[in-house]
Motif scaffolding. Structure first.
Motif, PDB file in Angstrom:
ATOM      1  N   VAL A  96      65.178  70.515-116.723  1.00  0.00           N
ATOM      2  CA  VAL A  96      65.246  69.224-116.494  1.00  0.00           C
ATOM      3  C   VAL A  96      66.259  68.312-117.585  1.00  0.00           C
ATOM      4  O   VAL A  96      66.533  67.310-117.330  1.00  0.00           O
ATOM      5  CB  VAL A  96      63.962  68.156-116.800  1.00  0.00           C
ATOM      6  CG1 VAL A  96      63.039  68.587-115.568  1.00  0.00           C
ATOM      7  CG2 VAL A  96      63.296  68.703-117.999  1.00  0.00           C
TER       8      VAL A  96
ATOM      9  N   GLN B 241      68.173  62.982-111.621  1.00  0.00           N
ATOM     10  CA  GLN B 241      67.396  64.097-112.485  1.00  0.00           C
ATOM     11  C   GLN B 241      66.210  63.240-113.218  1.00  0.00           C
ATOM     12  O   GLN B 241      65.052  63.584-112.966  1.00  0.00           O
ATOM     13  CB  GLN B 241      67.902  65.137-113.491  1.00  0.00           C
ATOM     14  CG  GLN B 241      67.148  66.255-113.550  1.00  0.00           C
ATOM     15  CD  GLN B 241      68.094  67.270-114.532  1.00  0.00           C
ATOM     16  OE1 GLN B 241      68.859  66.780-115.408  1.00  0.00           O
ATOM     17  NE2 GLN B 241      68.164  68.533-114.296  1.00  0.00           N
TER      18      GLN B 241
ATOM     19  N   PRO C 195      67.845  67.897-108.176  1.00  0.00           N
ATOM     20  CA  PRO C 195      67.488  66.737-107.809  1.00  0.00           C
ATOM     21  C   PRO C 195      68.135  66.287-106.211  1.00  0.00           C
ATOM     22  O   PRO C 195      67.241  65.566-105.665  1.00  0.00           O
ATOM     23  CB  PRO C 195      67.985  65.790-108.775  1.00  0.00           C
ATOM     24  CG  PRO C 195      69.077  66.276-109.493  1.00  0.00           C
ATOM     25  CD  PRO C 195      68.829  67.826-109.347  1.00  0.00           C
ATOM     26  N   HIS C 196      68.987  66.612-105.922  1.00  0.00           N
ATOM     27  CA  HIS C 196      69.698  66.182-104.748  1.00  0.00           C
ATOM     28  C   HIS C 196      68.987  66.733-103.512  1.00  0.00           C
ATOM     29  O   HIS C 196      68.761  66.139-102.401  1.00  0.00           O
ATOM     30  CB  HIS C 196      70.981  66.361-104.352  1.00  0.00           C
ATOM     31  CG  HIS C 196      72.114  65.543-105.249  1.00  0.00           C
ATOM     32  ND1 HIS C 196      72.512  65.653-106.718  1.00  0.00           N
ATOM     33  CD2 HIS C 196      72.563  64.431-105.158  1.00  0.00           C
ATOM     34  CE1 HIS C 196      73.166  64.655-107.023  1.00  0.00           C
ATOM     35  NE2 HIS C 196      73.244  63.715-106.030  1.00  0.00           N
TER      36      HIS C 196
ATOM     37  N   VAL D  99      59.446  69.042-111.022  1.00  0.00           N
ATOM     38  CA  VAL D  99      60.754  68.424-110.945  1.00  0.00           C
ATOM     39  C   VAL D  99      61.790  69.545-110.913  1.00  0.00           C
ATOM     40  O   VAL D  99      61.890  70.381-111.787  1.00  0.00           O
ATOM     41  CB  VAL D  99      60.773  67.715-112.375  1.00  0.00           C
ATOM     42  CG1 VAL D  99      62.163  67.092-112.424  1.00  0.00           C
ATOM     43  CG2 VAL D  99      59.807  66.959-112.757  1.00  0.00           C
ATOM     44  N   SER D 100      62.158  69.566-109.706  1.00  0.00           N
ATOM     45  CA  SER D 100      63.298  70.669-109.473  1.00  0.00           C
ATOM     46  C   SER D 100      64.615  70.423-110.308  1.00  0.00           C
ATOM     47  O   SER D 100      64.969  69.300-110.578  1.00  0.00           O
ATOM     48  CB  SER D 100      63.629  70.531-107.894  1.00  0.00           C
ATOM     49  OG  SER D 100      64.781  71.395-107.513  1.00  0.00           O
TER      50      SER D 100
ATOM     51  N   VAL E  93      63.761  61.798-110.520  1.00  0.00           N
ATOM     52  CA  VAL E  93      62.952  62.787-109.944  1.00  0.00           C
ATOM     53  C   VAL E  93      61.749  63.068-111.068  1.00  0.00           C
ATOM     54  O   VAL E  93      60.523  63.264-110.600  1.00  0.00           O
ATOM     55  CB  VAL E  93      63.687  63.891-109.447  1.00  0.00           C
ATOM     56  CG1 VAL E  93      62.520  65.175-109.231  1.00  0.00           C
ATOM     57  CG2 VAL E  93      64.530  63.714-108.354  1.00  0.00           C
TER      58      VAL E  93
END
Length: 218
Positions: free
Chosen positions: A161, A141, A86-87, A82-83, A144
């Motif tokens: 996150v 976020q 998020p975009h 989970v980066s 994702v």
């Protein structure tokens, strides 16, 4: 389950690592350090997205030999990142509902009901028809995060996150990460927020400034 043995990588003039850590089923490990220290780079190595220059990544004791999209689809499903951006992790043309189901549609990964995962990750159902540019960073976020959890990963790598969340939503996400570990998942939490990591993780690994080569575990 997931182990990094002395992984290191050079990005331009900056060398990150060596870093060693191990995340087991049912456990939460924290990776901490100041902003810009290379935590997200280590996250990408742990996720199998970026190959290190040296050291090894092992999944269930098996060294990784194929990275990124070249890795077996099953291995990519098992370890979800989970980066913190998020975009960059979603197609701007997709609705949020389409983003949630993308792994299943592309790779045949099993996926739960998008509405159920939206609820569990505190994404309002009314947002699912919108596109990424039409929601906040915090909302995206959580989408994702829901997408990563929906494929039933063995290892969840959560990179900052909670940075775009308010205090109440942060607590809810922390509970969800604990629940993931209680259900048998291995969780790697990456954050510069030391108190947050201390509340979540039994083991912490501190990454020092790039170039120092210092990693501390406690």
């Amino acid at each position: 389950m997931l182990r990094l043995d002395d992984v290191a990588v050079r990005l331009g003039d900056t060398r990150i690592g060596p870093v060693s850590l191990s995340v087991e089923a049912g456990g939460v490990v924290g990776l901490t350090g100041p902003s810009g220290v290379g935590k997200s780079t280590v996250a990408r190595i742990a996720a199998g997205v970026l190959a290190p220059d040296s050291g090894r990544r092992l999944l269930d004791g098996v060294p990784t030999s194929r990275w990124g999209w070249a890795a077996p689809a099953g291995d990519r499903r098992r370890v979800q990142l989970v980066s913190q951006h998020p975009h960059r992790a979603v197609d701007p043309r997709h609705t949020l509902a389409e983003a949630l189901t993308l792994p299943a549609r592309l790779h045949g990964f099993p996926a739960g009901d998008p509405l159920d995962w939206a609820d569990r990750c505190h994404v309002e159902r009314t947002l699912l028809t919108r596109r990424p540019a039409e929601v906040s960073g915090g909302q995206l976020q959580r989408v994702v995060l829901a997408r990563a959890l929906s494929v039933g990963p063995d290892v969840l790598i959560a990179d900052e996150v909670t940075t775009a969340q308010d205090a109440i939503t942060t607590l809810l996400i922390m509970d969800l990460l604990r629940e993931t570990a209680r259900d048998g998942g291995a969780v790697l939490v990456i954050s510069h927020d030391l108190p947050l990591v201390a509340r979540l993780a039994a083991t912490q690994v501190e990454l020092a400034r790039p170039g120092s080569g210092r990693v501390e575990s406690r």
